[in-house]
Design a protein around this motif. Structure first.
Motif, PDB file in Angstrom:
ATOM      1  N   TYR A 326       0.988  -1.016   0.041  1.00 61.94           N
ATOM      2  CA  TYR A 326       0.043   0.237   0.185  1.00 61.94           C
ATOM      3  C   TYR A 326       0.964   1.373  -0.011  1.00 61.94           C
ATOM      4  O   TYR A 326       0.681   2.375  -0.842  1.00 61.94           O
ATOM      5  N   ASN A 330       0.247   4.000  -3.214  1.00 61.09           N
ATOM      6  CA  ASN A 330      -0.405   5.488  -2.661  1.00 61.09           C
ATOM      7  C   ASN A 330       1.022   6.500  -2.929  1.00 61.09           C
ATOM      8  O   ASN A 330       0.700   7.477  -3.352  1.00 61.09           O
ATOM      9  N   GLU A 333       0.875   7.085  -6.266  1.00 62.22           N
ATOM     10  CA  GLU A 333      -0.383   8.152  -6.995  1.00 62.22           C
ATOM     11  C   GLU A 333      -0.492   9.316  -6.614  1.00 62.22           C
ATOM     12  O   GLU A 333      -0.607  10.150  -7.563  1.00 62.22           O
ATOM     13  N   HIS A 334      -0.082   9.294  -5.730  1.00 62.23           N
ATOM     14  CA  HIS A 334       0.257  10.532  -4.838  1.00 62.23           C
ATOM     15  C   HIS A 334       1.865  11.398  -5.535  1.00 62.23           C
ATOM     16  O   HIS A 334       1.606  13.337  -4.913  1.00 62.23           O
TER      17      HIS A 334
END
Length: 719
Positions: A326, A330, A333-334
């Protein structure tokens, strides 16, 4: 029958009869008809057969004859074998498929004499065993290499064929060049001119033999030297298929078969080790996939909530394992730009599996692992499965740019799974393929110049710049320039590429991962993946702590590039046209539009950082430079990339569950020691503190009584 579909007559319970011409016929038992097409999976076919004959299909083998050969039975052991069977019989009305018990793989029950009548049972049994022993492990190894123009699926397939060809033809060879794009080998005998060269054609994506010497000048003999090619891994690769169908294949039979067919004199221990490796490859990894990997997936989900894992096991001792933590999802994505490198990694620590990896880059241009998968081979089917898992793991709508070598059907698979994505070609692979096309008669200086022109064509932002580079190559070779234009420049040149690379053209994932899991022992899948997890955890922590000390708006490397361009910008002349459009003069005239973030030189659009023309405008208008930089280069975005940690997974060495199958400690198996002297002597765990050497004569440290150089007077004074 229609193309790609056959009508199979499945037969079971009968017996084979050998005719006087050597062909076999099947009589007795029961038969059922079933339609089989190329899209059917072996698992589905087995389910159909199991319900038809009301049996446990795992205890049976599926076999068939080739259309023009009823002497040798072909085994269907995976999906590709099933597709080949359909292709072979696509023009036939019906196809005979035999369902045989695995313990009855010695299938001939009676032998027809010249008179056409079966002999007695005793004679038949003897003939059966003899025929099984004389059944060749692999056929036509003498002709595995046919000559110039022969095509192979990959460099590995060519090397395997060359290995078998050398053994069958009784000669030794050595590699002159051996990499992912070209393989050159020569006979190891002195004064023998035999040589072979194969390389990949980037246009057709084929690995082809380009040059080959027809004959040997050496005296080819198989003795102790010939046995050097018959390593235990090679023996395992030869007997693996037969061992799958005949689990009781004995080492003495293995040694006898190899001696009869290829003159290799293996002793019992060598044959036994080859069988041991083959059994390990067939069963150990599959047992781990069934027992340990499900537990490992649960532990990842418990300790790192939000992580995505997937595991698929097959009946043919193969499996696919996928994991994306994760924290990585994450961070991508960010914090990371929508750019993913796809690499198939050959592992030095364990050659049984391939690692499929999707990696991105952070604001500093360093590698950022997103997802990995452990598979048996880098194939089109495995890449398709990996991309499906990758797509299901993402919770975003960004258009992703993929960079890969385009092999194993990756181009088509990316297009089918990520419909709106962009796909670029890896610069390193392009350069390697380009080098294979260079004339051997050219000097090294000319070759280096050609490679430099290619790199300039890759970095060219405008079409006229690209054409200048191609013209420079054309002055040396029109054919080479034509070849380069046929490789679809829109997939690798900045002048045409529509995706978002921001100056990233190649991946360092293979080197990084192999450095992470460097070890002298073969690792299990759980150990290997967990070692990668630990390295990722350590990397993310170190980079997160480092970024906390940054004070600039941009990451250090991006900030340095902007400052270097800013020095050049201060010498340029800026003329204002409108509030957003400016004309900037250097050696040429460039138009800058600060509203659309565009410059006619196109470097601003390609790199994501303002070019010197845009920086000159910002200096003239007192605008903030950092407001016009891609967010992926900012310190804030970099910190978002590493904002979440990867959590530790306790008790990874011992599955903590009640299932008896999970009670085994995961330890490195004993393997043959790698070649070469160990880099350092392994520590003895029993010795925790090393006692310093002390002289019993002068009571000093660092030497003993025999090497003591202190005078006797000083010794008496000390005592």
């Amino acid at each position: 029958m229609a193309s790609g579909k056959i009508l199979a007559i499945c037969q079971s319970g009968g017996e084979f009869v050998t005719n006087n011409d050597g062909s076999m016929s099947y009589s007795g038992g029961e038969a059922h008809a079933i339609d089989i097409d190329r899209d059917m999976l072996l698992h589905d076919l087995k389910s159909e057969i199991s319900s038809m004959f009301n049996c446990n299909i795992d205890a049976f083998s599926i076999k068939y004859f080739l259309p023009s050969n009823r002497r040798v039975l072909i085994t269907v052991s995976n999906d590709k074998d099933l597709q080949r069977m359909v292709d072979f019989h696509a023009g036939s009305d019906t196809t005979d498929v035999f369902i045989l018990k695995k313990i009855e793989n010695r299938i001939i029950r009676s032998v027809v004499a010249d008179s056409g009548t079966p002999t007695n049972a005793t004679t038949a049994t003897v003939a059966t065993i003899e025929n099984v022993k004389r059944q060749k492990l692999c056929i036509d190894w003498d002709n595995m290499i046919t000559g110039v123009g022969q095509v192979f699926e990959s460099p590995r397939a060519f090397r395997d064929a060359l290995h078998k060809y050398a053994i069958a033809n009784s000669f030794m060879y050595r590699f002159v060049k051996n990499d992912a794009s070209r393989v050159t080998a020569e006979c190891s005998a002195d004064d023998c001119p035999w040589r072979i060269h194969a390389s990949r054609s980037p246009v057709k994506k084929e690995f082809m033999i380009k040059k080959m010497t027809e004959t040997h000048a050496c005296r080819k003999e198989v003795g102790k030297e010939g046995n050097r090619l018959a390593s235990q891994r090679w023996v395992a690769s030869v007997i693996k298929d037969k061992l799958r169908d005949t689990p009781n294949y004995r080492p003495r039979e293995i040694a006898s078969d190899l001696h009869r067919e290829y003159g290799l004199s293996l002793n019992y221990a060598q044959a036994w080790r080859g069988k041991f490796v083959a059994k390990k490859q067939l069963y150990s990894s599959h047992e781990e996939a069934c027992n340990q990997l499900p537990w490992f997936c649960e532990r990842i989900s418990e300790t790192n909530p939000g992580s995505v894992t997937a595991l698929v096991t097959c009946d043919d001792s193969k499996f696919c394992f996928f994991v994306a933590f994760y924290a990585s999802l994450n961070g991508f994505e960010h914090g990371c730009r929508p750019l993913l490198f796809l690499d198939g990694i050959s592992l030095k620590a364990n050659r049984h599996w391939k690692l499929l990896a999707a990696t991105s880059v952070d604001g500093e241009g360093d590698i950022f692992p997103v997802a990995i998968s452990v598979v048996d081979a880098e194939s089109k089917e495995n890449w398709h499965w990996f991309l499906l898992q990758l797509k299901s793991a993402f919770n975003m709508s960004r258009t992703i740019t993929f960079i890969s070598n385009g092999q194993n059907g990756l181009t088509e698979e990316i297009r089918s799974v990520f419909e709106d994505s962009y796909h670029g070609y890896c610069l390193n692979h392009l350069i390697e393929n380009f080098k294979t096309e260079l004339e051997e008669s050219w000097t090294q200086e000319v070759k280096d110049s050609m490679v430099e022109h290619l790199k300039q064509a890759v970095y060219a932002c405008k079409v006229d710049e690209f054409n200048q580079c191609i013209d420079s190559i054309k002055t040396e070779s029109k054919e080479l320039a034509e070849w380069l234009l046929n490789t679809k420049p829109e997939s690798w040149s900045d002048a045409f590429f529509k995706g978002l690379r921001n100056g990233q053209y190649s991946s360092t994932a293979p080197e990084t991962v192999n450095n992470w899991i460097s070890t002298r022992y073969e690792l299990s899948v759980v150990q290997m993946v967990d070692m990668i997890r630990c390295k990722m955890m350590e990397m993310m922590y170190a980079r997160r702590e480092s970024s906390n000390t940054w004070t600039e708006t941009l990451a250090p490397s991006a900030n340095q590039k902007v400052q270097e361009e800013l020095v050049k910008a201060r010498t340029l002349n800026v003329i204002c046209s409108t509030a957003n459009v400016f004309e900037v003069h250097d050696d040429s005239v460039n138009v800058v539009n600060i509203e659309t973030w565009e410059c006619t030189c196109r470097r601003w659009q390609v790199t994501g950082l303002p070019c010197m023309h845009a920086l000159a405008v910002f200096e003239r208008t007192d605008l903030c430079i950092y407001d016009y930089c891609s967010k992926y280069f900012t310190t804030e975005c970099y910190r978002s990339t590493y904002s979440l940690p990867i959590s530790p997974i306790p008790d990874i060495g011992r599955p903590a569950c009640s299932d008896p199958s999970h009670s085994t400690i995961i330890c490195p198996p004993r393997t043959r020691r790698l070649a070469g002297r160990p880099k350092e002597k392994p520590d003895d765990p029993r010795i925790t503190v090393k006692r310093a050497v002390r002289c019993s004569r002068c009571k000093g440290f660092g030497h003993n009584k025999q090497t003591c150089k202190v005078s006797i007077l000083k010794v008496e004074h000390i005592s």
